[in-house]
Scaffold this active site. Structure first.
Site, PDB file in Angstrom:
ATOM      1  N   LYS A 162     -24.386  -0.595  22.346  1.00  0.00           N
ATOM      2  CA  LYS A 162     -25.340  -0.669  23.450  1.00  0.00           C
ATOM      3  C   LYS A 162     -25.397  -2.049  24.115  1.00  0.00           C
ATOM      4  O   LYS A 162     -24.506  -2.373  24.885  1.00  0.00           O
ATOM      5  CB  LYS A 162     -26.702  -0.141  22.998  1.00  0.00           C
ATOM      6  CG  LYS A 162     -26.562   1.336  22.578  1.00  0.00           C
ATOM      7  CD  LYS A 162     -27.827   2.112  22.358  1.00  0.00           C
ATOM      8  CE  LYS A 162     -27.469   3.593  22.235  1.00  0.00           C
ATOM      9  NZ  LYS A 162     -27.890   4.237  21.010  1.00  0.00           N
ATOM     10  N   ASP A 221     -27.963  -0.125  10.806  1.00  0.00           N
ATOM     11  CA  ASP A 221     -27.436   0.330  12.080  1.00  0.00           C
ATOM     12  C   ASP A 221     -28.322  -0.259  13.176  1.00  0.00           C
ATOM     13  O   ASP A 221     -29.408   0.230  13.463  1.00  0.00           O
ATOM     14  CB  ASP A 221     -27.427   1.860  12.123  1.00  0.00           C
ATOM     15  CG  ASP A 221     -26.853   2.387  13.435  1.00  0.00           C
ATOM     16  OD1 ASP A 221     -26.546   1.558  14.319  1.00  0.00           O
ATOM     17  OD2 ASP A 221     -26.720   3.614  13.565  1.00  0.00           O
ATOM     18  N   TYR A 277     -30.383   8.472  13.639  1.00  0.00           N
ATOM     19  CA  TYR A 277     -29.137   8.856  14.296  1.00  0.00           C
ATOM     20  C   TYR A 277     -28.148   7.707  14.175  1.00  0.00           C
ATOM     21  O   TYR A 277     -28.504   6.554  14.427  1.00  0.00           O
ATOM     22  CB  TYR A 277     -29.400   9.165  15.780  1.00  0.00           C
ATOM     23  CG  TYR A 277     -28.161   9.561  16.554  1.00  0.00           C
ATOM     24  CD1 TYR A 277     -27.496  10.755  16.284  1.00  0.00           C
ATOM     25  CD2 TYR A 277     -27.654   8.744  17.558  1.00  0.00           C
ATOM     26  CE1 TYR A 277     -26.360  11.122  17.000  1.00  0.00           C
ATOM     27  CE2 TYR A 277     -26.527   9.101  18.280  1.00  0.00           C
ATOM     28  CZ  TYR A 277     -25.883  10.300  17.993  1.00  0.00           C
ATOM     29  OH  TYR A 277     -24.762  10.654  18.707  1.00  0.00           O
TER      30      TYR A 277
HETATM   31  C1  PLP Z   1     -26.850   5.107  20.202  1.00  0.00           C
HETATM   32  C2  PLP Z   1     -26.773   4.944  18.747  1.00  0.00           C
HETATM   33  C3  PLP Z   1     -25.579   5.166  18.041  1.00  0.00           C
HETATM   34  C4  PLP Z   1     -24.353   5.740  18.691  1.00  0.00           C
HETATM   35  O1  PLP Z   1     -23.798   4.894  19.649  1.00  0.00           O
HETATM   36  P1  PLP Z   1     -22.797   5.533  20.757  1.00  0.00           P
HETATM   37  O2  PLP Z   1     -22.338   4.329  21.517  1.00  0.00           O
HETATM   38  O3  PLP Z   1     -23.612   6.494  21.537  1.00  0.00           O
HETATM   39  O4  PLP Z   1     -21.691   6.185  20.012  1.00  0.00           O
HETATM   40  C5  PLP Z   1     -25.549   4.875  16.699  1.00  0.00           C
HETATM   41  N1  PLP Z   1     -26.635   4.391  16.077  1.00  0.00           N
HETATM   42  C6  PLP Z   1     -27.798   4.170  16.716  1.00  0.00           C
HETATM   43  C7  PLP Z   1     -28.946   3.599  15.965  1.00  0.00           C
HETATM   44  C8  PLP Z   1     -27.904   4.461  18.063  1.00  0.00           C
HETATM   45  O5  PLP Z   1     -29.090   4.265  18.680  1.00  0.00           O
END
Ligand code: PLP
Length: 432
Positions: free
Chosen positions: A267, A239, A144
């Site tokens: 995060k 990511d 994701y």
């Molecule tokens: C949570 C998450 C996102 C998205 O971040 P948001 O602040 O919710 O837009 C993207 N990549 C990874 C790996 C994530 O865990």
């Protein structure tokens, strides 16, 4: 345990908010029942509107690494808010934040602040496309990367299948530019690259995947991607929105010793405030406006209050390496306890674990990608989740999530409580 007020709020919420929640993962759709409405939290504990208390394993899906309402972060925020909430002009904290990120995350030489992980990944692929002059990207099934159109693509049945949109509203045109491969399948990626010569701008990956439940990269997988990207002029994007500042001070890249060209962060970087960032090699980041032609902007980007919270968090982590030792020890204890419970109950479940992230998969087969993750017994997981909630432990309401350990959990009595709850809930889930 009563949930009367939560239920009332949820019925009202469903009238005015789609599905009653502002992010789908908060709903209890996968596990049954209604979500609980949280009123406050402190340390390792959440308190809901009905006065129930829970031990916390979501931690705002990652950011609350130091537990809730941590005074280090609260004080920084309190100090910042008295100087106005936003200027839309550069501030000292943004410079300090950028310097700190570059110091902590090994591969980052320049960085741009945004407001969420989604913004970070969307921006990173635009920059990778601008930098390479190519249009396609490769992502992995089950990873994701936020809700940007390009990332909402389901994997096709074969490695060389073109993506199809995973959500109405994503156009075929966008889907055609996103190719997908199974996680941990280097050969599939090599085939995609060979079939699309000089067309792949970027490969984006969670270096440790946390969004199909926790899945670790196999030995040599990330190294193989690194080699392939270098050879083919593809921008490798890690990511690290979830793993950044969690798996080590410098994230998964530091822990695993593989360096991407670009990194996306979120995060933990905001300490609980809405913050994201993307960064990487100077040469690539200098493509971003106003230094270069790739446009990316944000009215509230680098917001002073958000920067204050994030800076306080990162400064603390940067100067307290013992945080990571404590997280390792605490997580290991929790995982050991769960293994012991499984053994005592004669259950054979797969537990994936690294650092302060883990997932108990309700299957006895190894979980190495999305296909194997999906073999889990979701009904049993649902029963386990409800039983844990009843025992006062708040887990992510889906099998396909990682759990997050915070330093606030590092109390022997608390860990014992978790282990006992876990044993009861496992027994309940399997009728033992
Ligand atoms: C949570 C998450 C996102 C998205 O971040 P948001 O602040 O919710 O837009 C993207 N990549 C990874 C790996 C994530 O865990």
């Amino acid at each position: 345990m009563q949930h009367t007020i939560s239920h009332e709020l949820f019925s009202k919420a469903q009238q005015v908010i789609p599905g009653g929640v502002n992010s789908p993962v908060r709903a209890f759709k996968a596990v049954g029942g209604n979500p609980v409405f949280i009123k406050s939290a402190k340390g390792a504990y959440l308190h809901d509107e009905d006065g129930n208390q829970y031990i916390e394993f979501i931690n705002s899906w990652g950011p609350m690494l130091l537990g809730h309402a941590n005074p280090v972060i609260e004080e920084a925020v309190r100090e910042a808010i008295s100087s106005s909430l936003s200027f839309g002009a550069p501030t000292r904290r943004e410079v300090e934040m950028a310097e700190l990120i570059i110091d902590m995350v090994p591969s980052v030489e320049k960085v741009r602040m945004v407001n969420s992980g989604t913004e970070a990944t969307m921006s990173a692929i635009r920059v990778a496309r601008g930098y390479t002059g190519r249009e396609k990207i490769i992502k992995f099934e089950g990873c994701y990367h936020g809700h940007g159109d390009s990332f909402l693509i389901a994997a096709g049945s074969g490695a060389v299948t073109l993506g199809v949109p995973d959500s109405p509203g994503v156009t075929k045109g966008v889907a055609n530019d996103t190719l997908t491969a199974p996680y941990n399948d280097l050969a599939a990626v090599q085939m995609l690259v060979a079939a699309n010569p000089n067309q792949i701008a970027a490969i984006i990956i969670e270096p440790v995947a946390g969004n199909m439940g926790l899945v670790l990269p196999k030995e040599g997988f990330l190294e193989g991607l690194r080699e392939l990207c270098t050879r083919e002029g593809i921008v490798l994007i890690f990511d690290e929105v979830m793993t950044g500042f969690r798996l080590a001070r410098g994230g998964a890249q530091e822990r695993l010793g593989v360096m991407p060209d670009m990194t996306t962060l979120g995060k933990i970087i905001g300490g609980g405030m809405p913050v994201g960032a993307y960064g990487g090699k100077r040469e690539i980041m200098d493509c971003v406006a106003p230094a270069g032609p790739v446009y990316q902007a944000g009215t509230l980007s680098g917001n002073p209050v958000a920067m204050a919270a994030g800076l306080a968090m990162l400064r603390y982590l940067n100067t307290h390496p013992e945080v990571y030792t404590l997280l390792e020890q605490t997580s290991q204890t929790i995982v050991n306890d769960i293994r012991a419970n499984c053994k005592a109950l004669d259950l054979n479940l797969t537990i994936n674990h690294i650092g302060s992230m883990f997932t108990v998969f309700f299957t006895d087969k190894p979980v190495v990608d999305f296909t194997t993750a999906k073999q889990s017994d979701l009904a049993a997981f649902g029963r386990y989740f409800q039983a844990m909630l009843h025992e006062g432990v708040y887990l992510a309401p889906s099998q396909f999530e990682s759990l997050f350990v915070s330093t606030a959990l590092a109390e022997p009595t608390l860990l014992q409580q978790v282990a006992q709850a876990n044993k009861k809930a496992l027994a309940a889930a399997f009728g033992k």
